[in-house]
Design an enzyme around this catalytic site. Sequence first.
Site, short mmCIF file in Angstrom:
data_model
loop_
_atom_site.label_atom_id
_atom_site.label_comp_id
_atom_site.label_asym_id
_atom_site.label_seq_id
_atom_site.Cartn_x
_atom_site.Cartn_y
_atom_site.Cartn_z
N HIS A 95 0.97 -1.22 -0.12
CA HIS A 95 0.11 -0.12 0.11
C HIS A 95 0.87 1.28 -0.14
O HIS A 95 1.90 1.24 0.72
CB HIS A 95 -0.92 0.14 1.15
CG HIS A 95 -2.07 1.03 1.08
ND1 HIS A 95 -1.51 2.39 1.53
CD2 HIS A 95 -3.25 1.08 0.89
CE1 HIS A 95 -2.93 3.08 1.30
NE2 HIS A 95 -3.78 2.05 0.98
N GLU A 150 -3.96 2.31 -7.09
CA GLU A 150 -4.47 3.25 -6.25
C GLU A 150 -3.45 4.54 -6.21
O GLU A 150 -2.33 4.54 -5.61
CB GLU A 150 -3.88 2.60 -4.77
CG GLU A 150 -4.81 1.39 -4.43
CD GLU A 150 -5.22 1.69 -2.99
OE1 GLU A 150 -6.57 1.31 -2.80
OE2 GLU A 150 -4.69 2.06 -2.06
P1 PGA Z 1 -9.73 5.81 0.75
O1 PGA Z 1 -8.34 4.73 1.00
O2 PGA Z 1 -11.01 5.17 0.35
O3 PGA Z 1 -9.95 6.44 2.21
O4 PGA Z 1 -9.39 6.88 -0.43
C1 PGA Z 1 -8.33 4.04 -0.13
C2 PGA Z 1 -7.08 3.10 0.35
O5 PGA Z 1 -6.25 3.73 0.67
O6 PGA Z 1 -7.18 1.94 -0.12
#
Ligand code: PGA
Length: 228
Positions: A95, A150
């Site tokens: 992540h 992401e």
């Molecule tokens: P968010 O986070 O939905 O709060 O934007 C997404 C993530 O980091 O997976």
Amino acid sequence: MINQHLLVANYKANLTIREMEEWLKRATPKLNYIKEVAIALCPNFINLPLTSEKLRGTNLFVGAQDVSQFRHGAYTGEITVEMLKGLVRYCIVGHSERKKYFGENNHLIAQKVKLLQEYKIKPIVCLENSREAEELSDLIKSREIVIAYEPTFAIGTGEPETPTNAQKMAVSIKHYFGEATPVIYGGSVTPDNIASFLDQKDIHGILVGGSSLNPEEFVALVHQVAGI
Ligand code: PGA
């Protein structure tokens, strides 16, 4: 052919044991009969045994948010694949918050992916652009993975990527990883915009951060996807 959407709740470093119990009590009865969507809940490590126990016998999956690159041994503070085995079906890896705050890089991520695959835990590998997709596709040999697109500008900001750009990235990711690799999108997804992402041909699911914290909001997301 990927025919079922995957919705992943990433609670990040939130929810105490008591809060997680409450979350599950409020959300599980409204989720555990849903067959149209695959749902994976990824709580912090402390909440994994509890979540796994409460979801036993339901069609909801459990995932971890990270894993050690070591199998076991003298690595103070680490949670290893051997510990996760039997508790989780999925594990998020790489992540952007792990990269930003804990210095993770693609070599480390590839090492973690390999270990998870050895233990039959499906990695959800996060990346944010085509360059990373190319690099990771060279480092990760097995395609038994889910890729989460992401973009950092969209994470927790309330400013999601456009569905059109997310679709373009999904095509680029599949160019590197192969057509059969499921691609999900994450970044400021809410019940109001989730459908616009899942309408895209190559987006097979969503990684949900902030909108997973409130059980009613997460249920609304799932119901939206399941068409309930
Ligand atoms: P968010 O986070 O939905 O709060 O934007 C997404 C993530 O980091 O997976």
